[in-house]
Design a protein around this motif. Structure first.
Motif, PDB file in Angstrom:
ATOM      1  N   GLY A  79       0.761  -1.243   0.008  1.00 42.00           N
ATOM      2  CA  GLY A  79      -0.159   0.086   0.112  1.00 42.00           C
ATOM      3  C   GLY A  79       0.777   1.402  -0.042  1.00 42.00           C
ATOM      4  N   LEU A  80       2.028   1.322  -0.386  1.00 41.45           N
ATOM      5  CA  LEU A  80       2.838   2.502  -0.375  1.00 41.45           C
ATOM      6  C   LEU A  80       2.899   2.954  -1.998  1.00 41.45           C
ATOM      7  CD1 LEU A  80       5.947   1.168   1.345  1.00 41.45           C
ATOM      8  CD2 LEU A  80       4.527   2.729   2.361  1.00 41.45           C
ATOM      9  N   LYS A  81       2.746   4.339  -1.720  1.00 36.90           N
ATOM     10  CA  LYS A  81       2.877   5.086  -2.890  1.00 36.90           C
ATOM     11  C   LYS A  81       3.941   5.959  -3.190  1.00 36.90           C
ATOM     12  CE  LYS A  81      -2.253   5.314  -3.825  1.00 36.90           C
ATOM     13  NZ  LYS A  81      -3.334   5.730  -3.956  1.00 36.90           N
ATOM     14  N   LYS A  82       4.581   6.081  -4.359  1.00 39.19           N
ATOM     15  CA  LYS A  82       5.598   7.161  -4.617  1.00 39.19           C
ATOM     16  C   LYS A  82       5.144   8.576  -4.836  1.00 39.19           C
ATOM     17  CE  LYS A  82       9.292   8.196  -7.954  1.00 39.19           C
ATOM     18  NZ  LYS A  82       8.759   9.613  -8.363  1.00 39.19           N
ATOM     19  N   GLU A  83       5.837   9.405  -4.230  1.00 35.26           N
ATOM     20  CA  GLU A  83       5.148  10.831  -4.279  1.00 35.26           C
ATOM     21  C   GLU A  83       5.672  11.204  -5.536  1.00 35.26           C
ATOM     22  OE1 GLU A  83       6.282  14.974  -2.245  1.00 35.26           O
ATOM     23  OE2 GLU A  83       7.395  13.353  -1.550  1.00 35.26           O
ATOM     24  N   PRO A  84       4.709  11.924  -6.338  1.00 34.01           N
ATOM     25  CA  PRO A  84       4.819  12.318  -7.641  1.00 34.01           C
ATOM     26  C   PRO A  84       5.848  13.398  -7.835  1.00 34.01           C
ATOM     27  CG  PRO A  84       2.690  12.930  -6.828  1.00 34.01           C
ATOM     28  CD  PRO A  84       3.292  11.945  -5.824  1.00 34.01           C
ATOM     29  N   GLY A  85       6.574  13.604  -8.831  1.00 34.15           N
ATOM     30  CA  GLY A  85       7.569  14.631  -8.912  1.00 34.15           C
ATOM     31  C   GLY A  85       6.696  15.963  -9.361  1.00 34.15           C
ATOM     32  N   HIS A 129       3.440  28.496 -11.363  1.00 33.60           N
ATOM     33  CA  HIS A 129       3.253  27.618 -12.122  1.00 33.60           C
ATOM     34  C   HIS A 129       3.754  26.192 -11.671  1.00 33.60           C
ATOM     35  CE1 HIS A 129       2.214  30.594 -15.378  1.00 33.60           C
ATOM     36  NE2 HIS A 129       3.021  31.300 -14.762  1.00 33.60           N
ATOM     37  N   GLU A 130       2.864  25.296 -11.758  1.00 35.01           N
ATOM     38  CA  GLU A 130       3.155  23.920 -11.101  1.00 35.01           C
ATOM     39  C   GLU A 130       2.916  22.781 -12.109  1.00 35.01           C
ATOM     40  OE1 GLU A 130       3.007  23.231  -6.611  1.00 35.01           O
ATOM     41  OE2 GLU A 130       1.283  22.152  -7.520  1.00 35.01           O
ATOM     42  N   PHE A 131       4.070  21.686 -12.208  1.00 34.93           N
ATOM     43  CA  PHE A 131       3.869  20.903 -13.053  1.00 34.93           C
ATOM     44  C   PHE A 131       4.276  19.295 -12.560  1.00 34.93           C
ATOM     45  CE2 PHE A 131       5.178  24.695 -15.356  1.00 34.93           C
ATOM     46  CZ  PHE A 131       4.145  24.650 -16.349  1.00 34.93           C
ATOM     47  N   LEU A 132       3.506  18.548 -12.931  1.00 37.33           N
ATOM     48  CA  LEU A 132       3.738  17.168 -12.719  1.00 37.33           C
ATOM     49  C   LEU A 132       4.114  16.491 -14.164  1.00 37.33           C
ATOM     50  CD1 LEU A 132       0.652  16.086 -10.885  1.00 37.33           C
ATOM     51  CD2 LEU A 132       2.714  16.673  -9.886  1.00 37.33           C
ATOM     52  N   VAL A 133       4.911  15.296 -14.119  1.00 36.35           N
ATOM     53  CA  VAL A 133       5.367  14.742 -15.248  1.00 36.35           C
ATOM     54  C   VAL A 133       4.085  14.614 -16.167  1.00 36.35           C
ATOM     55  CG1 VAL A 133       5.000  12.335 -14.446  1.00 36.35           C
ATOM     56  CG2 VAL A 133       6.549  12.832 -16.040  1.00 36.35           C
ATOM     57  N   GLY A 134       4.456  15.013 -17.436  1.00 42.70           N
ATOM     58  CA  GLY A 134       3.457  14.711 -18.395  1.00 42.70           C
ATOM     59  C   GLY A 134       2.252  15.877 -18.355  1.00 42.70           C
TER      60      GLY A 134
END
Length: 145
Positions: A5-11, A22-27
């Protein structure tokens, strides 16, 4: 990780331009200027190709079969999106300042270094661990990062 149940923090990368963050996530394509941003990324990729830059696909955490999909995935890292809007939205004399919540990958580090040279821009990239200063194609710590 999924099994327990662990999730990686999104970049996530952010850049402030004219008082607006301005904030961006991958893609990320949710930004109102995403067409301009992706056009600038294509321009950056073309300019990098002319100087012989080849991305290191080992920086991918996901598994992709096709090389062109790998290349596209590397182009979409959040810090590259932030660099693109920085090039679009700031003046030539202004430093591009980006904050990333995770450690910057080696590919984005290399691209930032080359973009600083190709576009004659100073780039400050703050990740979770340190400040990365790029100027004229050089990194402040002689590529020790």
């Amino acid at each position: 990780m999924r099994d327990v149940g662990l999730k990686k923090e999104p970049g996530c990368s952010s850049i402030e331009v004219d008082g607006i963050v301005h904030e961006f996530l991958v893609g990320d394509n949710s930004h109102p200027s995403s067409k301009k941003i992706y056009a600038k990324l294509d321009e950056i990729a073309a300019r990098l190709e002319t100087i012989g830059y080849v991305s290191n696909k080992s920086h991918l955490l996901q598994i992709f079969e096709e090389d062109d999909v790998k290349e596209q995935a590397l182009l979409l890292h959040s810090e590259k999106l932030a660099i693109a809007i920085g090039l679009i939205s700031t003046g030539q004399s202004q430093q591009i300042r980006i904050v990333k919540n995770l450690r910057v990958c080696g590919g984005c580090h290399s691209v930032a270094k080359l973009v600083s040279k190709l576009y004659d821009r100073k780039i400050l990239l703050r990740d979770r661990y340190r400040f990365h200063h790029f100027r004229e194609g050089h990194y402040s710590c002689m590529d020790y990062w």
